[in-house]
Scaffold this active site. Sequence first.
Site: not given
Length: 149
Positions: A57, A72
């Site tokens: 992620h 992110h």
Amino acid sequence: MTTVLAPVAGHVVGLAAVPDPVFAGGLVGPGTAIDPAREAAEALAPIGGRVLKLHPHAYVIAGEDGRAVLVHLGIDTVLLKGEGFRLLTGEGERVRAGEPVVAWDPAAVAAGGMSPVCPVVALDALPGTLTAILAAGPVRAGEELFRWR
């Protein structure tokens, strides 16, 4: 001067629009954020360098000059434990700016009740060192997002 590219296509919304107080408050560092297009895509390296950290992620790319950029992919997506993400490179590997790093599907993240908004942060950047920041509007993956002087 380091040119930081958009890792994903979408709409630039700025860090203040990130639904996470740590990113929105600039506590991780300065930068911006992209609300990604809701389609499966590959997230790109925002700068050339070494993959310093790689999670499904999120990832950090460190350039030769020591500057590092965090991407992110969504907010709270760590809770997915990698589901819906596919790593396209490895930690410690060298990548070129614009090279694919992670495959993911922002629509699936949104369908799971999480925000797919992607902060792009210049780690350890001093105040006032980011310029030409694309503050809002559409952006394509690989286009210039901001400059770090």
